[in-house]
Motif scaffolding. Structure first.
Motif, PDB file in Angstrom:
ATOM      1  N   PRO A  57      12.977  47.974  62.049  1.00  0.00           N
ATOM      2  CA  PRO A  57      11.558  47.365  62.582  1.00  0.00           C
ATOM      3  C   PRO A  57      11.506  45.946  61.780  1.00  0.00           C
ATOM      4  O   PRO A  57      10.875  45.135  62.538  1.00  0.00           O
ATOM      5  CB  PRO A  57      10.597  48.104  61.898  1.00  0.00           C
ATOM      6  CG  PRO A  57      11.260  49.838  61.625  1.00  0.00           C
ATOM      7  CD  PRO A  57      12.743  49.195  61.580  1.00  0.00           C
ATOM      8  N   LEU A  58      12.009  45.593  60.816  1.00  0.00           N
ATOM      9  CA  LEU A  58      12.030  44.131  59.945  1.00  0.00           C
ATOM     10  C   LEU A  58      12.910  43.378  60.941  1.00  0.00           C
ATOM     11  O   LEU A  58      12.409  42.238  61.351  1.00  0.00           O
ATOM     12  CB  LEU A  58      12.491  44.405  58.477  1.00  0.00           C
ATOM     13  CG  LEU A  58      12.433  43.100  57.919  1.00  0.00           C
ATOM     14  CD1 LEU A  58      11.121  42.569  57.977  1.00  0.00           C
ATOM     15  CD2 LEU A  58      12.909  43.396  56.523  1.00  0.00           C
ATOM     16  N   ALA A  59      13.950  43.925  61.495  1.00  0.00           N
ATOM     17  CA  ALA A  59      15.018  42.965  62.346  1.00  0.00           C
ATOM     18  C   ALA A  59      14.161  42.660  63.640  1.00  0.00           C
ATOM     19  O   ALA A  59      14.329  41.504  64.206  1.00  0.00           O
ATOM     20  CB  ALA A  59      16.312  43.701  62.703  1.00  0.00           C
ATOM     21  N   PHE A  60      13.489  43.720  64.110  1.00  0.00           N
ATOM     22  CA  PHE A  60      12.816  43.639  65.518  1.00  0.00           C
ATOM     23  C   PHE A  60      11.578  42.486  65.385  1.00  0.00           C
ATOM     24  O   PHE A  60      11.853  41.463  66.140  1.00  0.00           O
ATOM     25  CB  PHE A  60      12.118  44.787  65.741  1.00  0.00           C
ATOM     26  CG  PHE A  60      11.304  44.742  67.136  1.00  0.00           C
ATOM     27  CD1 PHE A  60      11.910  44.673  68.216  1.00  0.00           C
ATOM     28  CD2 PHE A  60       9.842  44.921  67.070  1.00  0.00           C
ATOM     29  CE1 PHE A  60      11.343  44.541  69.412  1.00  0.00           C
ATOM     30  CE2 PHE A  60       9.167  44.668  68.107  1.00  0.00           C
ATOM     31  CZ  PHE A  60       9.894  44.676  69.434  1.00  0.00           C
ATOM     32  N   VAL A  61      10.632  42.669  64.286  1.00  0.00           N
ATOM     33  CA  VAL A  61       9.650  41.591  64.047  1.00  0.00           C
ATOM     34  C   VAL A  61      10.358  40.194  63.888  1.00  0.00           C
ATOM     35  O   VAL A  61       9.733  39.149  64.584  1.00  0.00           O
ATOM     36  CB  VAL A  61       8.921  42.011  62.933  1.00  0.00           C
ATOM     37  CG1 VAL A  61       7.803  40.876  62.592  1.00  0.00           C
ATOM     38  CG2 VAL A  61       8.047  43.372  63.327  1.00  0.00           C
TER      39      VAL A  61
END
Length: 85
Positions: A57-61
């Protein structure tokens, strides 16, 4: 609180935008949507098939924000606004 502040600042400044700013915003948003669909849709399909790992999720954001910045530069550059005078 940050979301409320961003909405308040945007609502206060919306009358100061001109047509060019609105058009550039629309173009950058469209390019961002297409880039997000191709990049993350393709990545999700490959991850579903087991070829690549899932995106955290952090990489996606962070990648989503980078794509927005990149597509804003593309929209402005297509109008010739990055050329020196």
């Amino acid at each position: 609180m940050c979301l409320i502040a961003v909405v308040a600042v945007t609502a206060a400044g919306v009358k100061q935008y001109d047509e060019l700013t609105w058009q550039l915003t629309r173009e950058a948003s469209a390019y961002g949507f297409y880039a997000t669909l191709v990049l993350f849709g393709g990545w999700a399909a490959l991850a579903h098939l087991g070829y690549v790992p899932w995106i955290s999720p952090l990489a996606f954001v962070s990648l989503l924000i980078i794509l927005q910045l990149l597509t804003a530069f593309i929209a402005v550059g297509r109008r010739g606004m990055l050329m020196p005078r």
